[in-house]
Design an enzyme around this catalytic site. Sequence first.
Site, PDB file in Angstrom:
ATOM      1  N   ASP A 229       3.044   0.566  -1.352  1.00  0.00           N
ATOM      2  CA  ASP A 229       1.795   0.656  -0.595  1.00  0.00           C
ATOM      3  C   ASP A 229       1.485  -0.703   0.010  1.00  0.00           C
ATOM      4  O   ASP A 229       2.125  -1.717  -0.310  1.00  0.00           O
ATOM      5  CB  ASP A 229       0.666   1.124  -1.518  1.00  0.00           C
ATOM      6  CG  ASP A 229      -0.481   1.733  -0.736  1.00  0.00           C
ATOM      7  OD1 ASP A 229      -0.462   1.656   0.506  1.00  0.00           O
ATOM      8  OD2 ASP A 229      -1.406   2.292  -1.360  1.00  0.00           O
ATOM      9  N   ASP A 231      -2.242  -2.100   1.413  1.00  0.00           N
ATOM     10  CA  ASP A 231      -3.514  -2.710   1.024  1.00  0.00           C
ATOM     11  C   ASP A 231      -3.794  -2.436  -0.450  1.00  0.00           C
ATOM     12  O   ASP A 231      -3.793  -1.286  -0.890  1.00  0.00           O
ATOM     13  CB  ASP A 231      -4.641  -2.150   1.888  1.00  0.00           C
ATOM     14  CG  ASP A 231      -5.893  -3.009   1.831  1.00  0.00           C
ATOM     15  OD1 ASP A 231      -5.822  -4.106   1.246  1.00  0.00           O
ATOM     16  OD2 ASP A 231      -6.930  -2.594   2.357  1.00  0.00           O
TER      17      ASP A 231
END
Length: 507
Positions: A229, A231
């Site tokens: 991922d 953020d």
Amino acid sequence: MLRTCAARLLTAPRGARTLSASAPSLIRVKKPEGAAPPATPSSPPPATPKPAAAADSAPAEPPLPAAGATTAGLADAQAAAYEAHEAREDAEEILATPDLSKLPSLDIDPEANPNASIAEPKSEAKDKADAAAGGADRKGRPRKEYVSSIERQRRLMSRLGLTALLLGGVGTAYYLGQQKGEENAGNAWDNFKRNFTELSDVFSKPAFTQLLPDPLPPPHQRPYTLLVDLDGLLVHSSWDRQHGWRTAKRPGVDYFLAYLSQFYEIVLFTSQPMYTGLAVAEKLDPFTLYLPYKLFRESTRYIDGKVVKDLSYLNRDLSKTILLDINSDHAALQPENAIIVKPWEGKAGDKGLVELIPFLESIGIFAPADVRPVLKNYAGKDIPKEYAKQEAAMKERAIADWERTHPNAAAGAGSGFLSGLFGGGGGQQTRPTEPKTYLEIKRAQAQRAYEEEQKYYKEHAEEFARLIEEDKQRQMAEMKGSIAGFFGGPAPDQAAQPPAEAHPAQK
């Protein structure tokens, strides 16, 4: 005639009638208790009815003049008749108490019941109710409602629209039921359900059935795929009024991506849209060395109001795929392939990302046939601590096995030390070193490869930057040429070139 008109003009005008003194008593308004009665202006005393004798004593109309009377006599007779008529009207008795039985009651207390109102007569209320309901004609039949031409057109268009919508729905259902698809199902109802589901999936599934291209041929393709991922895992974004949006890299993110790229095909899979996540991804990997593929919000699914990353669309073997994320909802469809960690809040000195490297490194080194059972053993645990315990126990077992196979290692080392101390002869004996485990050997090799790779990238950074800039310029030129060709004009490069010189044979 002149004398008649003069007589009428000179006749005394009719006197003003006296008003009824009982008129103020028709309306009675209650006042609050304790309030002083309002001062009423002095009213004249009620007029007393005239006695009946007065009516009898009214002068009678004079007799009409005889035939052959002069014009002056006729005028006098008419004037006398007019005065007698006025006197008779003045003599009529004025009723002191009028009939109030048919008038509505005005005995209202506005302070006690502010919503009180005068009740309408039953006949008027019934007429209004009939008018509101459309009413009825004289024969008792209900009256037709008045509808304007614009309202009739609106109703007609509404009926036509609903009819067209119904026919369109029936036609769509028939079409979906006849499309058999790849399964070649013969049941029309099953075909309709499958095709309707696929039609609705346009808004809840990725645009492509394969999000990643086919794997590269060996040895270029890494054996495992790691989805990371953006953020909260690799970076942290914050906003304030002074600086606006700012993005900070997590400590150790460069080493994490560069080192693990030896074992994994690292794919950026974020729930952010492309127009915000692509710029951050290019800052993390400007030369596209560690993140060859990037997937954004457009590649996710929307299920039950949640964003889900469906790994079945990746075109990769799920037995060799790991999803590293901070949100468990993203792994709702394949939780056995996910590692859920706590998000990074932007604090300095964080080591959470670097501490995950030994565990992920061991999977790449030992190369299990299926990563899902391995991840299941660490589900719900602190993976860095649990794996550190497992590695320490594995190291102790390796040392114990080596000591069992070398029982004289400690004794030989001690005797050699003592003989050398006292100047004894004989060959010098040294204690054999403890062997490294397979994991330690492979880890050392990976560290050397990482260092050599980083050295090469650093020495050729300018060349990489030049190649990337040339590639961007070439893509821009191709895009401009395609746009110019679409509108029928020459490409920019062709327009800048001078016309070729004709061949001598053509002159």
